[in-house]
Motif scaffolding. Sequence first.
Motif, PDB file in Angstrom:
ATOM      1  N   SER A  40       0.859  -1.193   0.000  1.00  0.00           N
ATOM      2  CA  SER A  40       0.000   0.000   0.000  1.00  0.00           C
ATOM      3  C   SER A  40       0.889   1.234   0.000  1.00  0.00           C
ATOM      4  CB  SER A  40      -0.937  -0.016   1.208  1.00  0.00           C
ATOM      5  OG  SER A  40      -1.841  -1.096   1.073  1.00  0.00           O
ATOM      6  N   ASN A  42       2.042   5.021  -1.635  1.00  0.00           N
ATOM      7  CA  ASN A  42       1.618   6.234  -2.313  1.00  0.00           C
ATOM      8  C   ASN A  42       2.470   6.424  -3.581  1.00  0.00           C
ATOM      9  OD1 ASN A  42       0.170   8.555  -2.772  1.00  0.00           O
ATOM     10  ND2 ASN A  42       0.576   9.451  -0.771  1.00  0.00           N
ATOM     11  N   LEU A 364      -2.345   6.364  -6.020  1.00  0.00           N
ATOM     12  CA  LEU A 364      -1.843   5.153  -5.366  1.00  0.00           C
ATOM     13  C   LEU A 364      -0.945   4.336  -6.290  1.00  0.00           C
ATOM     14  CD1 LEU A 364      -4.750   3.175  -3.702  1.00  0.00           C
ATOM     15  CD2 LEU A 364      -2.705   4.042  -2.605  1.00  0.00           C
ATOM     16  N   GLY A 366      -0.032   1.252  -5.005  1.00  0.00           N
ATOM     17  CA  GLY A 366      -0.426  -0.104  -4.649  1.00  0.00           C
ATOM     18  C   GLY A 366      -1.388  -0.120  -3.484  1.00  0.00           C
ATOM     19  N   ASN A 367      -1.995  -1.274  -3.278  1.00  0.00           N
ATOM     20  CA  ASN A 367      -2.929  -1.500  -2.172  1.00  0.00           C
ATOM     21  C   ASN A 367      -3.042  -3.017  -2.000  1.00  0.00           C
ATOM     22  OD1 ASN A 367      -4.582  -2.307  -4.340  1.00  0.00           O
ATOM     23  ND2 ASN A 367      -5.609  -0.319  -4.442  1.00  0.00           N
ATOM     24  N   LEU A 368      -4.148  -3.498  -1.492  1.00  0.00           N
ATOM     25  CA  LEU A 368      -4.258  -4.955  -1.313  1.00  0.00           C
ATOM     26  C   LEU A 368      -4.403  -5.673  -2.645  1.00  0.00           C
ATOM     27  CD1 LEU A 368      -6.614  -5.342   1.801  1.00  0.00           C
ATOM     28  CD2 LEU A 368      -4.135  -5.102   1.724  1.00  0.00           C
ATOM     29  N   TRP A 369      -4.740  -4.942  -3.708  1.00  0.00           N
ATOM     30  CA  TRP A 369      -4.970  -5.558  -5.013  1.00  0.00           C
ATOM     31  C   TRP A 369      -3.869  -5.239  -6.018  1.00  0.00           C
ATOM     32  CZ3 TRP A 369      -8.662  -3.841  -1.686  1.00  0.00           C
ATOM     33  CH2 TRP A 369      -9.601  -4.788  -1.288  1.00  0.00           C
TER      34      TRP A 369
ATOM     35  N   PHE B 232      -6.341   2.363   5.485  1.00  0.00           N
ATOM     36  CA  PHE B 232      -7.287   2.880   4.485  1.00  0.00           C
ATOM     37  C   PHE B 232      -8.703   3.036   5.068  1.00  0.00           C
ATOM     38  CE2 PHE B 232      -4.308   1.146   1.159  1.00  0.00           C
ATOM     39  CZ  PHE B 232      -4.118   2.339   0.473  1.00  0.00           C
ATOM     40  N   LEU B 293      -4.718  11.639   1.885  1.00  0.00           N
ATOM     41  CA  LEU B 293      -4.023  10.575   1.146  1.00  0.00           C
ATOM     42  C   LEU B 293      -4.982   9.942   0.134  1.00  0.00           C
ATOM     43  CD1 LEU B 293      -2.154   8.964   4.183  1.00  0.00           C
ATOM     44  CD2 LEU B 293      -1.123  10.261   2.294  1.00  0.00           C
ATOM     45  N   PRO B 294      -4.463   9.114  -0.772  1.00  0.00           N
ATOM     46  CA  PRO B 294      -5.373   8.439  -1.703  1.00  0.00           C
ATOM     47  C   PRO B 294      -6.337   7.505  -0.961  1.00  0.00           C
ATOM     48  CG  PRO B 294      -3.089   8.270  -2.472  1.00  0.00           C
ATOM     49  CD  PRO B 294      -3.041   8.807  -1.073  1.00  0.00           C
ATOM     50  N   VAL B 295      -7.526   7.413  -1.500  1.00  0.00           N
ATOM     51  CA  VAL B 295      -8.577   6.558  -0.936  1.00  0.00           C
ATOM     52  C   VAL B 295      -8.545   5.238  -1.696  1.00  0.00           C
ATOM     53  CG1 VAL B 295     -11.090   6.340  -0.731  1.00  0.00           C
ATOM     54  CG2 VAL B 295      -9.993   8.527  -0.248  1.00  0.00           C
ATOM     55  N   GLN B 296      -8.849   4.147  -1.017  1.00  0.00           N
ATOM     56  CA  GLN B 296      -8.789   2.850  -1.704  1.00  0.00           C
ATOM     57  C   GLN B 296     -10.007   2.592  -2.596  1.00  0.00           C
ATOM     58  OE1 GLN B 296      -6.545  -0.874  -0.413  1.00  0.00           O
ATOM     59  NE2 GLN B 296      -8.530  -1.157   0.517  1.00  0.00           N
ATOM     60  N   TYR B 298     -12.623   2.725  -5.396  1.00  0.00           N
ATOM     61  CA  TYR B 298     -12.408   3.212  -6.758  1.00  0.00           C
ATOM     62  C   TYR B 298     -13.304   4.398  -7.129  1.00  0.00           C
ATOM     63  CZ  TYR B 298     -10.714  -1.619  -6.836  1.00  0.00           C
ATOM     64  OH  TYR B 298     -10.088  -2.802  -6.541  1.00  0.00           O
TER      65      TYR B 298
END
Lengths: 391, 391
Positions: A40, A42, A364, A366-369, B232, B293-296, B298
């Motif tokens: 995750s 930035n 972003l 990256g994240n969990l996906w 997140f 920050l970016p939001v997860q 979509y």
Amino acid sequence: MNSKRRRELIDVYRDGLLHDTLPFWLQHGVDREHGGFFTSLNRDGTVIDTDKGVWQQGRCTWLLGELYNNVEPREEWLQLAIHGMTFLDRHCFDPTDGRMWFHVAQDGQPIRKRRYAYSECFAAIAYGELALATGEAYYRDRAIQTFRKFVDHNLNSKEAASKFTETRPTRGMGFPMMTIATAQELRQSIGLEDANDWIDRSIASIHEFHLKPDIECVMETVGVNGEILDHFDGRTLNPGHAIEGAWFILLEGHQRQDPSLIETGCQMLDWMWHRGWDPEHGGILYFVDVQGLPVQEYWHDMKFWWPQNETILATLLAHLLTGDDKYANWHRQAHDWAYSHFPDAQHGEWFGYLRRDGTISSELKGNLWKGPFHLPRMQYLAWKWLEKDFD
Amino acid sequence: MNSKRRRELIDVYRDGLLHDTLPFWLQHGVDREHGGFFTSLNRDGTVIDTDKGVWQQGRCTWLLGELYNNVEPREEWLQLAIHGMTFLDRHCFDPTDGRMWFHVAQDGQPIRKRRYAYSECFAAIAYGELALATGEAYYRDRAIQTFRKFVDHNLNSKEAASKFTETRPTRGMGFPMMTIATAQELRQSIGLEDANDWIDRSIASIHEFHLKPDIECVMETVGVNGEILDHFDGRTLNPGHAIEGAWFILLEGHQRQDPSLIETGCQMLDWMWHRGWDPEHGGILYFVDVQGLPVQEYWHDMKFWWPQNETILATLLAHLLTGDDKYANWHRQAHDWAYSHFPDAQHGEWFGYLRRDGTISSELKGNLWKGPFHLPRMQYLAWKWLEKDFD
């Protein structure tokens, strides 16, 4: 595709992998304190959530092992693959039922399990690469066990379908596709004995239930007998996913020297290119409705990174296997659109989430996906395929 | 807000409700064959999915009952409310545990239950209006039972929290907010005895855990003791939802003649207007991160219809209760932005899903989430509030 273009593309993919994507993740994503990988991140690589996605632990470990085994035996890659595997092995399995978690905290405490078992697929291929890299029987055994867990869960567990009642049972493309890709990887890494059987069964299932020649479409979700379900979920197509399935099957066609599989893969690609390519702005749309009706998912018209990665791979492989210029043209379109919208010139790697018109919706990385998987896999495979003589 | 503006707005809201929104749903959404309401409608009202959302059955039934009881006793409205209630009563409860489904097929066969119990809230307020309209004790008893089911499930059921493990338990705004709104409605319709207790408890819970004066923010999801969770999900704000909560509390402040509640509601609105209003394109954003920050999610930067409805209501009520011109200005901004982007001049009603810049992402008029609720509730309440003398 002439040899000049091939050489240019090899440079783009190889250098992108080795000098951009991989350094981005290895610089920012390794958790030296608790093990495993942060994904995750930035835009500039800052960790913005210390939680860990279990898919990404397996995927990153697999990638490092795959590169160690097939690109060059860099000790750093092997050590980081072992670093990822140690975290997976210690923290990502639920001891109460042997199933894997989906989401864990930085120190490995479990946050969430999901009803499907894709964590197991990514872990299995990661174990497979480490078995090949180290020769350790433990990794080989775990690769086989974890793959079995995945297929058993999907075929036999009620939990896998428990989101819905029994009123309208469905069948998705995810299970057969993941089975093909996982078995292909395990055949290569550990020589999984029944890999071909699983692949045959899965391709047959996609053929029987998901391919609809009368409407020229790959259906993502159908009734248990392949019926088209005239509801939002049944009508929703996932072109990038079907196109990913197309290259799994093209690759199998090449491996088996089976022209009928290559034909199937090309057909899937043809149908879904026409359904998924956005004629207005370019790029592959996330979801479209089989009848052109509105889609229920809110992000239907966004451009995610991974459907573009899969389309670049599928069009390239289709061209290399058939010589058809149509696929070289589609490859150029997909490649050019993606490379003019996704790469982050300032901080490296790719953005993941664009609006339909190609503007950035989220910065972003990256994240969990999203993690070190679709993009580097594309760069690695496209590079290797372009260097190979398919004739 | 001068009296000319008030009269203009009354016309917009009242006529919109009675001559546009309500006719759209009653013409296209009534299932004369199996009972209940269709809400998955395309732009022109065509039914594009015959499945039924249980929330929408309760919401539409409530709306018709509310209008019958408070606008005028049109027999058509009462009969359609009974039509909706018959379907809810017969098909939307699971006999095995008494809980309600979330999603059923056209004929009422169950498709999906969810771990939370909001279907129960909407059913409870629908029963309440029918109790008031008909005087039947059955409806009154069912309203009370269904409300009890909702609070019991949320307070006592493990299932309500079962999506995640016990590693990081959280507390959301949804439960206290729905408790306030449901108890307010049942106090009005059936004189629910302990309504004030539930409302007091819920407002206290929002105060204690979700309001953060130091950072001037309403947190949507916090730790069980109100801790801000730096992940997140913990950082994600839902400004439209918090603003909806603000007007529930403003309304309670008016009802109780309690200036401190009006102050709380205004504070929530002030904070979340500043966080949620899009300074670039206008309209309330769906999600924003507390730290920027970016939001997860979509669809974070999309403009959905309902946050605009809730903001129009909250700013209007804040102005009517305080006389503060700031709120009249915000109301004008929210109203003008929404009315210049959402209404469908050709087929009526509102679009639901716009991109950040206000262009249409989906032409859907309804689905399992969008139906005859937020828009007509806004039109009805804003009309009635504007006609009222709050001084």
